[in-house]
Design an enzyme around this catalytic site. Sequence first.
Site, PDB file in Angstrom:
ATOM      1  N   GLU A   1      48.683  -6.825  75.604  1.00 45.92           N
ATOM      2  CA  GLU A   1      48.011  -6.824  74.400  1.00 45.92           C
ATOM      3  C   GLU A   1      47.971  -8.208  73.940  1.00 45.92           C
ATOM      4  O   GLU A   1      49.040  -8.841  73.867  1.00 45.92           O
ATOM      5  CB  GLU A   1      48.657  -5.995  73.543  1.00 45.92           C
ATOM      6  CG  GLU A   1      48.188  -4.623  73.321  1.00 45.92           C
ATOM      7  CD  GLU A   1      48.726  -3.770  72.304  1.00 45.92           C
ATOM      8  OE1 GLU A   1      48.906  -4.267  71.136  1.00 45.92           O
ATOM      9  OE2 GLU A   1      48.996  -2.644  72.430  1.00 45.92           O
TER      10      GLU A   1
ATOM     11  N   ARG B   1      43.464  -0.386  79.794  1.00 47.18           N
ATOM     12  CA  ARG B   1      44.845   0.016  79.512  1.00 47.18           C
ATOM     13  C   ARG B   1      44.357   1.098  78.375  1.00 47.18           C
ATOM     14  O   ARG B   1      43.778   0.629  77.387  1.00 47.18           O
ATOM     15  CB  ARG B   1      45.780  -0.807  79.077  1.00 47.18           C
ATOM     16  CG  ARG B   1      46.749  -0.166  78.332  1.00 47.18           C
ATOM     17  CD  ARG B   1      47.788  -1.314  78.028  1.00 47.18           C
ATOM     18  NE  ARG B   1      48.997  -0.716  77.204  1.00 47.18           N
ATOM     19  CZ  ARG B   1      49.400  -0.854  76.168  1.00 47.18           C
ATOM     20  NH1 ARG B   1      48.863  -1.929  75.405  1.00 47.18           N
ATOM     21  NH2 ARG B   1      50.516  -0.322  75.544  1.00 47.18           N
TER      22      ARG B   1
ATOM     23  N   GLU C   1      55.681  -0.581  73.004  1.00 49.38           N
ATOM     24  CA  GLU C   1      56.354  -1.490  71.849  1.00 49.38           C
ATOM     25  C   GLU C   1      57.349  -0.493  71.252  1.00 49.38           C
ATOM     26  O   GLU C   1      57.369   0.099  69.927  1.00 49.38           O
ATOM     27  CB  GLU C   1      55.189  -1.753  70.759  1.00 49.38           C
ATOM     28  CG  GLU C   1      54.465  -2.747  71.300  1.00 49.38           C
ATOM     29  CD  GLU C   1      53.611  -3.289  70.241  1.00 49.38           C
ATOM     30  OE1 GLU C   1      53.368  -2.926  69.040  1.00 49.38           O
ATOM     31  OE2 GLU C   1      52.696  -4.069  70.366  1.00 49.38           O
TER      32      GLU C   1
ATOM     33  N   ASN D   1      53.164  -7.526  75.055  1.00 49.63           N
ATOM     34  CA  ASN D   1      52.366  -7.638  73.823  1.00 49.63           C
ATOM     35  C   ASN D   1      52.671  -8.808  73.160  1.00 49.63           C
ATOM     36  O   ASN D   1      53.809  -8.855  72.574  1.00 49.63           O
ATOM     37  CB  ASN D   1      52.556  -6.213  73.053  1.00 49.63           C
ATOM     38  CG  ASN D   1      51.749  -5.150  73.920  1.00 49.63           C
ATOM     39  OD1 ASN D   1      51.306  -5.163  74.818  1.00 49.63           O
ATOM     40  ND2 ASN D   1      51.616  -4.168  73.040  1.00 49.63           N
TER      41      ASN D   1
ATOM     42  N   TYR E   1      51.536 -11.214  69.824  1.00 51.65           N
ATOM     43  CA  TYR E   1      50.546 -11.514  68.755  1.00 51.65           C
ATOM     44  C   TYR E   1      50.904 -13.090  67.954  1.00 51.65           C
ATOM     45  O   TYR E   1      49.976 -13.828  67.854  1.00 51.65           O
ATOM     46  CB  TYR E   1      50.305 -10.458  67.526  1.00 51.65           C
ATOM     47  CG  TYR E   1      49.787  -9.140  68.277  1.00 51.65           C
ATOM     48  CD1 TYR E   1      50.321  -8.305  68.785  1.00 51.65           C
ATOM     49  CD2 TYR E   1      48.352  -9.285  68.311  1.00 51.65           C
ATOM     50  CE1 TYR E   1      49.607  -7.155  69.598  1.00 51.65           C
ATOM     51  CE2 TYR E   1      47.438  -8.314  68.714  1.00 51.65           C
ATOM     52  CZ  TYR E   1      48.325  -7.029  69.610  1.00 51.65           C
ATOM     53  OH  TYR E   1      47.523  -6.182  70.004  1.00 51.65           O
TER      54      TYR E   1
ATOM     55  N   HIS F   1      52.208   5.888  72.993  1.00 49.17           N
ATOM     56  CA  HIS F   1      51.877   4.747  72.245  1.00 49.17           C
ATOM     57  C   HIS F   1      51.959   5.467  70.865  1.00 49.17           C
ATOM     58  O   HIS F   1      50.902   5.680  69.919  1.00 49.17           O
ATOM     59  CB  HIS F   1      50.411   4.539  72.288  1.00 49.17           C
ATOM     60  CG  HIS F   1      49.980   3.339  71.849  1.00 49.17           C
ATOM     61  ND1 HIS F   1      49.350   2.145  72.519  1.00 49.17           N
ATOM     62  CD2 HIS F   1      50.087   2.968  70.544  1.00 49.17           C
ATOM     63  CE1 HIS F   1      49.260   1.118  71.880  1.00 49.17           C
ATOM     64  NE2 HIS F   1      49.550   1.573  70.805  1.00 49.17           N
TER      65      HIS F   1
HETATM   66  C1  GCO Z   1      50.371  -2.938  68.400  1.00 52.88           C
HETATM   67  C2  GCO Z   1      49.879  -1.807  68.920  1.00 52.88           C
HETATM   68  C3  GCO Z   1      48.430  -1.592  68.674  1.00 52.88           C
HETATM   69  C4  GCO Z   1      47.794  -2.510  67.330  1.00 52.88           C
HETATM   70  C5  GCO Z   1      47.522  -3.864  67.681  1.00 52.88           C
HETATM   71  C6  GCO Z   1      46.894  -4.595  66.396  1.00 52.88           C
HETATM   72  O1  GCO Z   1      50.816  -3.728  68.990  1.00 52.88           O
HETATM   73  O2  GCO Z   1      50.875  -2.776  67.009  1.00 52.88           O
HETATM   74  O3  GCO Z   1      50.150  -1.483  70.413  1.00 52.88           O
HETATM   75  O4  GCO Z   1      48.274  -0.151  68.593  1.00 52.88           O
HETATM   76  O5  GCO Z   1      46.603  -1.956  67.089  1.00 52.88           O
HETATM   77  O6  GCO Z   1      48.731  -4.801  68.078  1.00 52.88           O
HETATM   78  O7  GCO Z   1      47.706  -4.498  65.414  1.00 52.88           O
END
Ligand code: GCO
Length: 456
Positions: free
Chosen positions: A362, A77, A167, A293, A295, A121
Amino acid sequence: MTYPQFPPNFLFGTATSAFQIEGSPAADGKGKSIWDVFTHTPGKVRNGENADIACDTYLNSERDLTLMAELGLNAYRFSVSWSRVLPKGRGQVNQRGLDYYRRLVDLLLPRNITPFITLFHWDTPQALQELCGGFAGRDMANYFADYSEVVVKALGDRAKNWITLNEPWEHSAFGHLLGDHAPGHHNPWEYFRAAHYQLLGHGLALERIRAASPDAHVGLTLSLTPIYPSTSNPKDLAAAKVANQFFNDFFLDAVFKGKYPNPLWKQIGIARPKVGADDMKIISRPIDFLGVNYYSREFARAAWYVPFLRAWVDEVQVNDREQIINGQQYTNFGREVYAPAFYETLIHLKNEYGNPRMYITENGASFTDVLENGKVHDPLRIAFLESYMEAAAQAIRDGVNLHGYFIWSLMDNFEWREGFSKRFGLVYVDHATQERIIKDSGYWVAEMIRTQGCVK
Ligand code: GCO
């Protein structure tokens, strides 16, 4: 050692973005983006760093594609720099910019690596920022649809998977409300306009992409950050509900249900963007897949003094050190490592949003990586990937319609306001020499992919 097991034909990829890896900000006719301006504005980026070189992939992509093949990855990607293709954001096409992406796709396909291309992006052309305020201006939605059509007409014969936005929450929140990202504004009115006009641009682009390439597979990528209540106090429960709507449901409900969620929509009152008669119908045009995405989760509590939300999301102080807090591992970016919340998020999408076809576009973690005798031992990243990928595999076994996983990121790259201080790569990059070194986690991923289907 056993590895998470995924269904046949599952995509294993990595994700990057143009501004974070390409460098060459003015090469071959490329126009300025807001991030070129932002990173050259004193005080915006840590250590005064910028992405003028980054991972230098504009000048040399092939070495990284060879690394992907070495790791056994079958998908990649990446994003297109809008101002490389349309230096002024609209009008005259820069053929050399388009040709770079065509070459990139032509290098991927013979390696059996499927391209997933993100069209936006965050790197708004500076000319459009000046002309219409970027995505805080309604015209941007149409400029985005025009640009999307240009790229898909050029590449749609060989690339079939398109992600309109990356995002929209982050670009709106960090760029237009908190000011940490380009264009660096602090304006709640702009926040909600940028959120709505990005979604409108997504809906308009969908139609243009499908017209340009009828067999295109199109979606958008949303960051999903589940918000848990800090306590079981009813006020904190209510605050977590509104915060979840602000971070997540504002976008999910618009795309999948054609409306913005209450009580948030009611609470934002005067900050609401103007919604055109057909806007929500356009925004909720059916998509072929949802990019997720993910985290970490966050915690919220009631806070009467916070405008519109009346909720406060507790942030762990980013102190560049991985740490254990209340028995829980955190990354050096202050992000909690807690895979069950990832699993719950996937189940929530299955139960509340019709179990759409999904890809994890992500997921990854930054830890302090040390290069020692030509090796990078990163056990915390291996533990992270093991737990999150097993959670995804379990979610699939429990019926979640998940078809691929893109790890963030292939290589250590420019982490926006953090500069190069946060390393997310499976591959270590010495940004001074551009040397690449596969980390232990990269070899773990390669072995995980190799042993798919081997567990009886
Ligand atoms: C995000 C972005 C990425 C970041 C990654 C690490 O999700 O913030 O898509 O560009 O670099 O998440 O923080």
